[in-house]
Design a protein around this motif. Sequence first.
Motif, PDB file in Angstrom:
ATOM      1  N   VAL A   1      30.537  39.136  29.009  1.00  0.00           N
ATOM      2  CA  VAL A   1      31.219  39.356  27.728  1.00  0.00           C
ATOM      3  C   VAL A   1      31.803  38.029  27.238  1.00  0.00           C
ATOM      4  CG1 VAL A   1      33.170  40.512  26.619  1.00  0.00           C
ATOM      5  CG2 VAL A   1      31.774  41.724  28.281  1.00  0.00           C
TER       6      VAL A   1
ATOM      7  N   ASP B   1      35.314  48.250  35.489  1.00  0.00           N
ATOM      8  CA  ASP B   1      35.358  49.099  34.287  1.00  0.00           C
ATOM      9  C   ASP B   1      36.469  48.636  33.346  1.00  0.00           C
ATOM     10  OD1 ASP B   1      33.303  50.530  35.315  1.00  0.00           O
ATOM     11  OD2 ASP B   1      34.565  52.145  36.109  1.00  0.00           O
TER      12      ASP B   1
ATOM     13  N   TRP C   1      37.617  45.776  32.977  1.00  0.00           N
ATOM     14  CA  TRP C   1      37.254  44.488  32.371  1.00  0.00           C
ATOM     15  C   TRP C   1      35.883  44.533  31.675  1.00  0.00           C
ATOM     16  CZ3 TRP C   1      38.782  39.907  36.167  1.00  0.00           C
ATOM     17  CH2 TRP C   1      40.182  39.842  36.237  1.00  0.00           C
ATOM     18  N   ALA C   2      35.391  45.724  31.403  1.00  0.00           N
ATOM     19  CA  ALA C   2      34.037  45.826  30.829  1.00  0.00           C
ATOM     20  C   ALA C   2      33.910  45.046  29.522  1.00  0.00           C
ATOM     21  CB  ALA C   2      33.679  47.295  30.616  1.00  0.00           C
ATOM     22  N   GLN C   3      34.998  44.988  28.747  1.00  0.00           N
ATOM     23  CA  GLN C   3      34.949  44.250  27.473  1.00  0.00           C
ATOM     24  C   GLN C   3      35.585  42.871  27.605  1.00  0.00           C
ATOM     25  OE1 GLN C   3      33.117  45.487  25.075  1.00  0.00           O
ATOM     26  NE2 GLN C   3      32.824  47.207  26.488  1.00  0.00           N
ATOM     27  N   GLY C   4      35.704  42.367  28.828  1.00  0.00           N
ATOM     28  CA  GLY C   4      36.335  41.065  29.052  1.00  0.00           C
ATOM     29  C   GLY C   4      37.626  41.256  29.824  1.00  0.00           C
TER      30      GLY C   4
ATOM     31  N   GLN D   1      41.270  41.642  31.032  1.00  0.00           N
ATOM     32  CA  GLN D   1      42.577  41.984  30.453  1.00  0.00           C
ATOM     33  C   GLN D   1      43.602  41.738  31.544  1.00  0.00           C
ATOM     34  OE1 GLN D   1      42.452  43.330  27.282  1.00  0.00           O
ATOM     35  NE2 GLN D   1      40.239  43.083  27.475  1.00  0.00           N
TER      36      GLN D   1
ATOM     37  N   ALA E   1      34.395  35.884  25.818  1.00  0.00           N
ATOM     38  CA  ALA E   1      35.846  35.905  25.586  1.00  0.00           C
ATOM     39  C   ALA E   1      36.423  34.619  26.149  1.00  0.00           C
ATOM     40  CB  ALA E   1      36.458  37.098  26.300  1.00  0.00           C
TER      41      ALA E   1
END
Length: 545
Positions: free
Chosen positions: A514, A414, A416-419, A421, A516
């Motif tokens: 994603v 969750d 790292w859902a957008q890549g 971190q 990135a």
Amino acid sequence: MVAAPGSNTASRTVQQVDVAVVGAGFAGLYLLHRLRKAGFKAIALEEAGDVGGTWYWNRYPGARCDIQTIDYSYTFDPELEAAWTWSEKYATQPEILRYLGFVADRYDLRRDIRFGTKVTEAKWDEATERWQLITDNGAPVSCRHYIMATGCLSAPKPPEIDGVKDFEGKVYFTGRWPHDGVDLAGKRVAVIGTGSSAIQSIPLIAEQAAHLPVFQRTPNFARPAHNGPAPSDRMSLLQGDRAAYREQARQSMAGVPYPQQTVVSWQLSDAERRERFERAWAAGDLVHILTQLWADQAVDVDGNKIVQDLIREKIRAAVKDPEVAAALTPHDHPFGAKRPCLDTNYYATYNRPNVALVNLRQEPIKAITASGITTAKRNVDVDVIVFATGFDAMTGAIRAVHPITGRGGKSLTDVWAQGPQTYLGLTVEGFPNFFMITGPGSPSVLSNMAVSIEQHVDWVVDRLAALRDAGFTTIEPTETAQAAWGRHMADCSMLTLHRLANTWYTGANVPGKVHALMPYTGGVGPYRSICDEVVSQGMLGFRLT
Ligand code: FAD
């Protein structure tokens, strides 16, 4: 406690250690050695049947390193360096695997490795301030610190094509090649993919196969290996002052000791540029051709385009059929924005009568059938299909442990859902005492990984020892530090040409992943200085309890 591979009968009693390492490749082995020396009770959990990681799994024909082996080695122990001599400039997979086995024996590492044991879940227990690891074989593990040395290129990407199960011939994956080899003599063999593993294996498969159709979606730049003994100029530099050579590598941009170029492309004449290029082409060295031509080659589209055009000339010269040469020539990414491959007769192999290029840009694969591969234009019947389709890089093996649950029940998936971190590519906010070796956000796959692995392992083990000695039990990055690292990553990536390519560095090769840029593009030496500065400023960006 050692569980036999495949057995599931080991005691369910929880195994208690200070540190659990996942993976027994280059990183896991060195971690285990350093942790023991620092006085920690540590184990490694490894899915494979033995040590080696990448070099255990990737046994396909032609598998070799693509950084010269004198550089792609451990450097932490001068006696180890003296005890091992590489036979070639680019060692083969069996030789590198022997080397890692030799290291495991020399430091007696296997006794603390549970082979045949995959970690499937990990959970931070707030009450005990320990991680609980669940495995698919034997006892769960309770540890104060959980270190994933699971590899950046260790999760093979599953085929994206329908019908693989229907195929009646044999299917192989380069990243999971059978240990006892494969006899391809006289067979019709399809290779799907033209990345690094394909480029290494195709020339050797072509020598055995009756017919070899190669299915290419995206061409890659490849440069000649000119393999043989380690080059005398590099050997003299190394042997002249080994310590200085190794230190220069640690401070360099890519983890191989080459000077920083200062001359930019437009300051050189055509003849001077060609002369530099031909020298780099003849040297057969990845880092040389990536960094030594002119200073703007990796940061300026015009400076880069000159290199691309010179390589395109080489491809046209090597491949007799102009149509095939054109299909093999990349136009969609700057040179170096995707890892260039190592070529031993790759382009020339397409001049063989038994090799054919199938250009998937013109005729995409529709399905795999019982007898072969159907494209938009034809059926290609084969006996064997080799998938050289790469990896879910950098995050694949980490996310495969699912869930990894941190503080407050947060799942890494969750977060790292957008890549991904991270702070420094080493740690994640909300996941105390959790570390990644060469994780997303560190130089990692943009470097000589041996150098990056040693730097990460040394930094982590030194920190764990310092925390223990100072009486701290947890370490975790702050949200602010992690966000700042993300911004710094983004700023650095704007300075290079990596942003202009869709590659496995950006996750573009995995459907749904994603987009990135995952590795840190600021360079190995600068990254090391930042990690050191974090320490000298009292663990800047970390919360210790
Ligand atoms: P790996 O060697 O990938 O080891 C990770 C280990 O973790 C594996 O054995 C895996 O089985 C295990 N593991 C993963 N998940 C789990 C789990 N959940 N439970 C238990 N075990 C698990 N890099 C270079 O710098 N130079 C090169 O020339 C070079 N050549 C390469 C050639 C090939 C064909 C490939 C695939 C990679 C190459 N690399 C190269 C990158 C290479 O991966 C690294 O150099 C290095 O070997 C990574 O070591 P590692 O220990 O970090 O990871």
